[in-house]
Design a protein around this motif. Structure first.
Motif, PDB file in Angstrom:
ATOM      1  N   HIS A 183       0.828  -1.210   0.000  1.00 46.21           N
ATOM      2  CA  HIS A 183       0.000   0.000   0.000  1.00 46.21           C
ATOM      3  C   HIS A 183       0.862   1.261   0.000  1.00 46.21           C
ATOM      4  CE1 HIS A 183      -3.228  -2.801   0.943  1.00 46.21           C
ATOM      5  NE2 HIS A 183      -2.495  -3.248   1.946  1.00 46.21           N
ATOM      6  N   GLU A 184       2.108   1.121  -0.413  1.00 45.12           N
ATOM      7  CA  GLU A 184       3.055   2.243  -0.363  1.00 45.12           C
ATOM      8  C   GLU A 184       2.531   3.456  -1.136  1.00 45.12           C
ATOM      9  OE1 GLU A 184       7.810   3.074  -1.302  1.00 45.12           O
ATOM     10  OE2 GLU A 184       6.799   1.332  -2.183  1.00 45.12           O
ATOM     11  N   LYS A 185       2.040   3.242  -2.357  1.00 41.06           N
ATOM     12  CA  LYS A 185       1.557   4.357  -3.172  1.00 41.06           C
ATOM     13  C   LYS A 185       0.395   5.076  -2.493  1.00 41.06           C
ATOM     14  CE  LYS A 185      -0.351   5.604  -7.663  1.00 41.06           C
ATOM     15  NZ  LYS A 185      -0.631   5.180  -9.054  1.00 41.06           N
ATOM     16  N   LYS A 186      -0.554   4.309  -1.955  1.00 43.62           N
ATOM     17  CA  LYS A 186      -1.711   4.923  -1.302  1.00 43.62           C
ATOM     18  C   LYS A 186      -1.296   5.700  -0.054  1.00 43.62           C
ATOM     19  CE  LYS A 186      -5.257   1.675  -2.897  1.00 43.62           C
ATOM     20  NZ  LYS A 186      -6.269   0.671  -2.490  1.00 43.62           N
ATOM     21  N   ALA A 187      -0.349   5.150   0.708  1.00 41.81           N
ATOM     22  CA  ALA A 187       0.108   5.838   1.915  1.00 41.81           C
ATOM     23  C   ALA A 187       0.750   7.181   1.563  1.00 41.81           C
ATOM     24  CB  ALA A 187       1.096   4.953   2.675  1.00 41.81           C
ATOM     25  N   VAL A 188       1.566   7.179   0.511  1.00 38.37           N
ATOM     26  CA  VAL A 188       2.204   8.413   0.048  1.00 38.37           C
ATOM     27  C   VAL A 188       1.153   9.431  -0.366  1.00 38.37           C
ATOM     28  CG1 VAL A 188       3.560   9.382  -1.852  1.00 38.37           C
ATOM     29  CG2 VAL A 188       4.406   7.382  -0.610  1.00 38.37           C
ATOM     30  N   ARG A 189       0.191   8.982  -1.164  1.00 41.76           N
ATOM     31  CA  ARG A 189      -0.864   9.881  -1.652  1.00 41.76           C
ATOM     32  C   ARG A 189      -1.722  10.404  -0.504  1.00 41.76           C
ATOM     33  NH1 ARG A 189       1.809   9.571  -5.539  1.00 41.76           N
ATOM     34  NH2 ARG A 189       1.211   9.386  -7.730  1.00 41.76           N
ATOM     35  N   ASP A 190      -2.033   9.532   0.440  1.00 38.73           N
ATOM     36  CA  ASP A 190      -2.884   9.941   1.561  1.00 38.73           C
ATOM     37  C   ASP A 190      -2.246  11.063   2.364  1.00 38.73           C
ATOM     38  OD1 ASP A 190      -4.838   8.142   0.889  1.00 38.73           O
ATOM     39  OD2 ASP A 190      -4.375   6.689   2.462  1.00 38.73           O
TER      40      ASP A 190
END
Length: 287
Positions: free
Chosen positions: A59-66
């Motif tokens: 979920h790295e991408k989502k965490a960054v975006r969040d």
């Protein structure tokens, strides 16, 4: 990643003992590139995003975006993905960066922090990192841009990248996933040519960052940035070497006291006001 670590040859007795050891610390004539202190010897040295107990890799991408979505003003001055990862690391979001320092006393401070397992005090460790010049870069490096933007890939895209990185350079740059990565890199470097070396995405690199925030300055901070995937334990990074010394549990309190007398303490290493206040309260509560 499997790292060849020389078994401990020294147990630190004091700050002066540590300094004397560091002054002579070398490997095949090379001085350490950086240091890392950890308060527990059994911890594996890797970025938090890769740790299975943290569980955020997919979920790295989502965490960054969040995080950017919730606090866009915090990131408005960041020019690159690496800049954003550094800021996220500062705010304790798990990233593909590993904190290191070029100041061995800072590493000793972290290694001398108290840590217990089942109420039993545990030894800490200071590791010296050795990397050749070709695995060292500055914050604005093209290689660093490519590696940092791997954080923008989804879990499936990272799996695709792990397969594509085995291809020759020419074939790799024709793949869909290479073009996807190139799209992200060109957001910060519009004239970047489609000549990514897939081998440059695989192995960790030491990065000298901008001295852009007070904590990095205070801690003489730097980073190791990691690549496209978790390396299996059987895959040995032949260039990266970690040599270590042990900070015995029974010596930690005395070493912390000596470091404080030398100006190395929570208030100096964490210059935010809440950290300074906590340090001051602790100092006078013990009087």
């Amino acid at each position: 990643m499997a790292l060849r670590i020389t078994r401990p040859v020294h147990r630190v007795a004091s700050v002066s003992d540590f300094v004397q050891f560091v002054l002579n610390w070398s490997r095949n004539g090379q001085r350490p590139v950086a240091f890392r202190g950890e308060r527990f010897t059994d911890w594996q040295t890797q970025p938090k995003v890769f740790r299975r107990d943290v569980g955020i890799y997919d979920h790295e991408k989502k965490a960054v975006r969040d995080l950017i979505s919730v606090h866009p003003q915090e990131f408005r001055d960041d020019e690159t993905m690496f800049d954003r990862l550094v800021r996220m690391q500062h705010y304790e979001l798990p990233t593909r960066l590993l904190d290191v320092t070029i100041n061995p006393l800072v590493a000793l401070y972290f290694a001398a922090e108290e840590y217990k397992v089942d109420d039993e005090p545990q030894d800490g460790k200071v590791q010296a990192l050795f990397l050749p010049d070709e695995r060292q870069r500055y914050f604005d490096s093209d290689r660093v841009s490519c590696m940092a933007n791997l954080a923008n890939l989804t879990a499936d895209e990272k799996k695709e990248m792990a397969t594509a990185e085995k291809l020759p350079k020419g074939e790799f740059n024709e793949t869909t996933i290479a073009k996807r990565l190139l799209w992200f890199v060109r957001i910060e470097k519009p004239h970047f040519e489609p000549l990514i070396d897939p081998q440059h995405l695989r192995l960790p690199v030491f990065v000298r960052p901008k001295m852009s925030n007070r904590r990095i300055i205070a801690q003489s901070g730097a980073f190791i940035i990691y690549g496209a995937r978790r390396l299996r334990r059987s895959e040995v990074d032949t260039d990266l070497r970690l040599l270590r010394v042990i900070v015995p549990a029974e010596k930690k309190a005395a070493i912390r006291e000596e470091l404080e007398r030398l100006g190395v303490h929570a208030s100096s290493l964490f210059p935010e006001i809440d950290k300074a206040a906590g340090f001051i309260v602790k100092r006078y509560a013990n009087c």
